[in-house]
Design a protein around this motif. Structure first.
Motif, mmCIF file in Angstrom:
data_model
loop_
_atom_site.group_PDB
_atom_site.id
_atom_site.type_symbol
_atom_site.label_atom_id
_atom_site.label_comp_id
_atom_site.label_asym_id
_atom_site.label_seq_id
_atom_site.Cartn_x
_atom_site.Cartn_y
_atom_site.Cartn_z
ATOM 1 N N ASN A 1 -18.635 35.031 16.384
ATOM 2 C CA ASN A 1 -17.888 36.226 16.766
ATOM 3 C C ASN A 1 -16.402 36.044 16.419
ATOM 4 N N GLY A 2 -16.143 35.952 15.104
ATOM 5 C CA GLY A 2 -14.788 35.659 14.635
ATOM 6 C C GLY A 2 -14.568 34.152 14.565
ATOM 7 N N GLY A 3 -13.605 33.768 13.711
ATOM 8 C CA GLY A 3 -13.258 32.351 13.612
ATOM 9 C C GLY A 3 -12.867 31.814 14.991
ATOM 10 N N ALA A 4 -12.297 32.666 15.827
ATOM 11 C CA ALA A 4 -11.824 32.225 17.145
ATOM 12 C C ALA A 4 -12.973 31.673 17.993
ATOM 13 N N GLU A 5 -14.139 32.332 17.942
ATOM 14 C CA GLU A 5 -15.261 31.806 18.716
ATOM 15 C C GLU A 5 -15.690 30.425 18.179
ATOM 16 N N ALA B 1 0.485 25.294 13.328
ATOM 17 C CA ALA B 1 -0.793 25.877 12.898
ATOM 18 C C ALA B 1 -1.242 26.890 13.942
ATOM 19 N N PHE B 2 -2.352 27.537 13.645
ATOM 20 C CA PHE B 2 -2.921 28.560 14.523
ATOM 21 C C PHE B 2 -3.067 27.999 15.951
ATOM 22 N N SER B 3 -2.551 28.744 16.932
ATOM 23 C CA SER B 3 -2.441 28.196 18.288
ATOM 24 C C SER B 3 -3.784 28.024 19.007
ATOM 25 N N LEU C 1 -6.797 20.967 10.752
ATOM 26 C CA LEU C 1 -5.743 21.451 9.863
ATOM 27 C C LEU C 1 -6.148 22.768 9.239
ATOM 28 N N CYS C 2 -5.152 23.503 8.791
ATOM 29 C CA CYS C 2 -5.377 24.853 8.289
ATOM 30 C C CYS C 2 -4.780 24.937 6.883
ATOM 31 N N THR C 3 -5.594 25.380 5.904
ATOM 32 C CA THR C 3 -5.101 25.543 4.534
ATOM 33 C C THR C 3 -5.820 26.702 3.860
ATOM 34 N N ASN D 1 -2.140 27.401 5.157
ATOM 35 C CA ASN D 1 -1.797 27.238 6.560
ATOM 36 C C ASN D 1 -1.184 28.506 7.177
ATOM 37 N N ASN D 2 -1.685 28.843 8.349
ATOM 38 C CA ASN D 2 -1.032 29.848 9.177
ATOM 39 C C ASN D 2 -0.136 29.084 10.144
ATOM 40 N N PRO D 3 1.171 29.225 10.138
ATOM 41 C CA PRO D 3 1.977 30.369 9.711
ATOM 42 C C PRO D 3 2.725 30.239 8.382
ATOM 43 N N VAL E 1 -11.292 21.868 8.835
ATOM 44 C CA VAL E 1 -10.408 22.529 7.883
ATOM 45 C C VAL E 1 -10.601 24.041 8.029
ATOM 46 N N ASP E 2 -9.548 24.710 8.463
ATOM 47 C CA ASP E 2 -9.623 26.151 8.667
ATOM 48 C C ASP E 2 -9.190 26.864 7.386
ATOM 49 N N GLU E 3 -10.178 27.498 6.746
ATOM 50 C CA GLU E 3 -9.900 28.225 5.494
ATOM 51 C C GLU E 3 -9.926 29.744 5.722
ATOM 52 N N ALA E 4 -9.442 30.173 6.875
ATOM 53 C CA ALA E 4 -9.512 31.598 7.226
ATOM 54 C C ALA E 4 -8.871 32.511 6.167
ATOM 55 N N PHE E 5 -7.866 31.982 5.431
ATOM 56 C CA PHE E 5 -7.138 32.823 4.468
ATOM 57 C C PHE E 5 -7.401 32.415 3.021
ATOM 58 N N TYR E 6 -8.442 31.589 2.791
ATOM 59 C CA TYR E 6 -8.651 31.017 1.446
ATOM 60 C C TYR E 6 -8.823 32.094 0.379
ATOM 61 N N ARG F 1 -14.329 29.631 8.421
ATOM 62 C CA ARG F 1 -13.990 30.822 7.622
ATOM 63 C C ARG F 1 -13.937 32.043 8.549
ATOM 64 N N SER F 2 -13.083 32.977 8.200
ATOM 65 C CA SER F 2 -13.011 34.234 8.953
ATOM 66 C C SER F 2 -13.259 35.379 7.987
ATOM 67 N N LEU F 3 -13.997 36.394 8.420
ATOM 68 C CA LEU F 3 -14.162 37.584 7.577
ATOM 69 C C LEU F 3 -13.227 38.702 8.040
ATOM 70 N N THR F 4 -12.493 38.442 9.122
ATOM 71 C CA THR F 4 -11.678 39.522 9.696
ATOM 72 C C THR F 4 -10.363 39.732 8.938
ATOM 73 N N LYS F 5 -9.965 38.737 8.137
ATOM 74 C CA LYS F 5 -8.669 38.809 7.452
ATOM 75 C C LYS F 5 -8.804 39.593 6.152
ATOM 76 N N MET F 6 -9.598 39.063 5.220
ATOM 77 C CA MET F 6 -9.753 39.722 3.923
ATOM 78 C C MET F 6 -10.333 41.129 4.068
ATOM 79 N N ILE G 1 -13.853 44.072 14.782
ATOM 80 C CA ILE G 1 -15.311 43.882 14.782
ATOM 81 C C ILE G 1 -15.688 42.433 15.104
ATOM 82 N N ARG G 2 -14.844 41.484 14.684
ATOM 83 C CA ARG G 2 -15.003 40.042 14.932
ATOM 84 C C ARG G 2 -16.148 39.432 14.104
ATOM 85 N N LEU G 3 -15.819 38.592 13.159
ATOM 86 C CA LEU G 3 -16.842 37.920 12.361
ATOM 87 C C LEU G 3 -16.250 36.716 11.628
HETATM 88 C C1 LIG Z 1 -5.818 30.337 10.803
HETATM 89 C C2 LIG Z 1 -6.696 31.218 11.596
HETATM 90 N N1 LIG Z 1 -7.950 30.838 11.836
HETATM 91 C C3 LIG Z 1 -8.792 31.602 12.542
HETATM 92 C C4 LIG Z 1 -8.385 32.794 13.062
HETATM 93 C C5 LIG Z 1 -9.342 33.593 13.872
HETATM 94 O O1 LIG Z 1 -9.738 34.693 13.157
HETATM 95 P P1 LIG Z 1 -10.841 35.684 13.694
HETATM 96 O O2 LIG Z 1 -11.259 35.218 15.046
HETATM 97 O O3 LIG Z 1 -10.210 37.018 13.702
HETATM 98 O O4 LIG Z 1 -11.959 35.565 12.684
HETATM 99 C C6 LIG Z 1 -7.085 33.237 12.856
HETATM 100 C C7 LIG Z 1 -6.605 34.524 13.407
HETATM 101 O O5 LIG Z 1 -5.458 34.864 13.351
HETATM 102 C C8 LIG Z 1 -6.218 32.436 12.091
HETATM 103 O O6 LIG Z 1 -4.959 32.803 11.850
#
Ligand SMILES: Cc1ncc(COP(=O)(O)O)c(C=O)c1O
Length: 358
Positions: A82-86, A106-108, A150-152, A154-156, A182-187, A210-215, A221-223
């Protein structure tokens, strides 16, 4: 002052400043696709209404098969969430009470989720300004940890790390039984990004988020999904609530990941528009991070405190993401999303005014 923990939902930010949200505003704190969701989602929406009548597939098989096919991994190596957050929360639960090193800023949510799982948290702070990963320094801290987040890109910062450095890290961590998350949410915002996904079979310690909510701009919707070896996937799945991913999200996900022309268009747009606004910002003597994606850090080097600039922009209805809760930044920069060209024109206008009066 109580800062909101994330971007978006700007009413909370204005509340914390005792200001009212202007009727018209541009939310630069949300780093989702500026084009909004692919058109096809709106077009097919009515077809999916029947899906809400029943429970969603708890095994998410259809979407999982498509993701596996797209990423060239086994279905058993994927967990949809349910989103990368879950998924971050599930990983943190798996790491309960372990020692976790977070490459910061990095992402909090890494820290928040790990704290909720009573993990012992350590930081590896990136060098302010270039935000590059010094892998040898990071490796010297391995003796004391069970996992590294780690995030790449990287957010922020929007900065990506060298593949060679990441492989060196993975190799050594594997020898020492240290998980590397390795968080590739924005790859997918960076056409030339080279993912670590092909190393999943080689490194049992590698977990990719991976997150589908960004691209696909489907944050409401959360995915998202995790890629790792099946053993890890099974452990994470055991923590996940049944039916965690809703039926609409599954339908939307399946269609979204087929929109390769939309992804290509987004990548090109982001690259060109980011470089355009960067030229303007540099002309106005602002400093930006070397981002490869759809957001970046910016600061006014003529003032130590960025808060007056932040307030000034809020008054103009231009909403940056504050960085007060990013360790290693603590408010010394603002994060801005790459938006539509007309939004950037308004940003440039406001910053020109700021420069004249400052
Ligand atoms: C680096 C990173 N990872 C994961 C997430 C979580 O994304 P979501 O739960 O919307 O898929 C975020 C959301 O801002 C993010 O910035």
């Amino acid at each position: 002052m109580q800062w909101p923990t994330h971007g978006s939902n700007p009413q909370y930010l204005y509340e914390s400043f005792n200001m009212s949200l202007p009727k018209k505003y541009i939310d630069f704190s949300v780093n989702t696709n500026p084009f909004g969701p692919p058109k096809i989602i709106g077009e097919r929406w009515h077809e999916w209404i029947d899906a809400i009548n029943d429970y969603p597939d708890p095994k998410t098989i259809s979407l999982k098969q498509k993701l596996a096919n797209k990423d060239g991994v086994a279905e058993e190596s994927i967990l949809v969430g349910n989103g990368g957050a879950e998924l971050i929360t599930l990983i943190a639960r798996m790491l309960q009470e372990k020692r976790v090193l977070i490459v910061q800023p990095a992402f909090s949510e890494y820290e928040a989720a790990c704290r909720a799982s009573r993990c012992h948290i350590f930081y590896h702070l990136l060098q302010e300004g270039d935000w590059e990963l010094d892998v040898d320094v990071l490796l010297s801290k391995l003796a004391h940890v069970d996992a590294i987040f780690l995030c790449t890109p990287n957010n922020p910062t929007g900065v990506t790390y060298s593949k060679a450095a990441l492989l060196k890290l993975l190799q050594l961590c594997n020898e020492k039984n240290v998980h590397v998350i390795v968080d590739e949410a924005f790859y997918d915002f960076y056409a030339e990004y080279s993912s670590l996904v092909t190393y999943i079979t080689k490194f049992p310690n590698l977990i990719i988020i991976r997150s589908l909510t960004k691209m696909y701009a489907i944050a409401g919707i959360r995915l998202g999904y995790v890629i790792s070896q099946p053993k890890t996937i099974q452990k994470l799945a055991a923590f996940q609530p049944h039916w965690s991913v809703n039926a609409l999200a599954l339908k939307i996900g399946e269609v979204s990941i087929e929109q390769s022309a939309y992804v290509k268009k987004t990548q090109n747009y982001i690259m060109n528009e980011r470089e355009r606004i960067f030229r303007t910002l540099k002309e106005l003597q602002f400093i930006v991070s070397t981002s490869k994606v759809n957001f970046y850090l910016m600061k006014d080097p003529h003032t130590h405190d960025q808060l007056p600039l932040f307030r000034f922009l809020l008054k103009k209805g231009i909403i940056p993401r504050h960085t007060a809760n990013f360790p290693g930044i603590e408010g010394r920069w603002l994060r801005l999303a790459v938006k539509q060209a007309e939004d950037h024109n308004q940003l440039a206008e406001a910053l020109t005014e700021w420069r004249k009066q400052s």
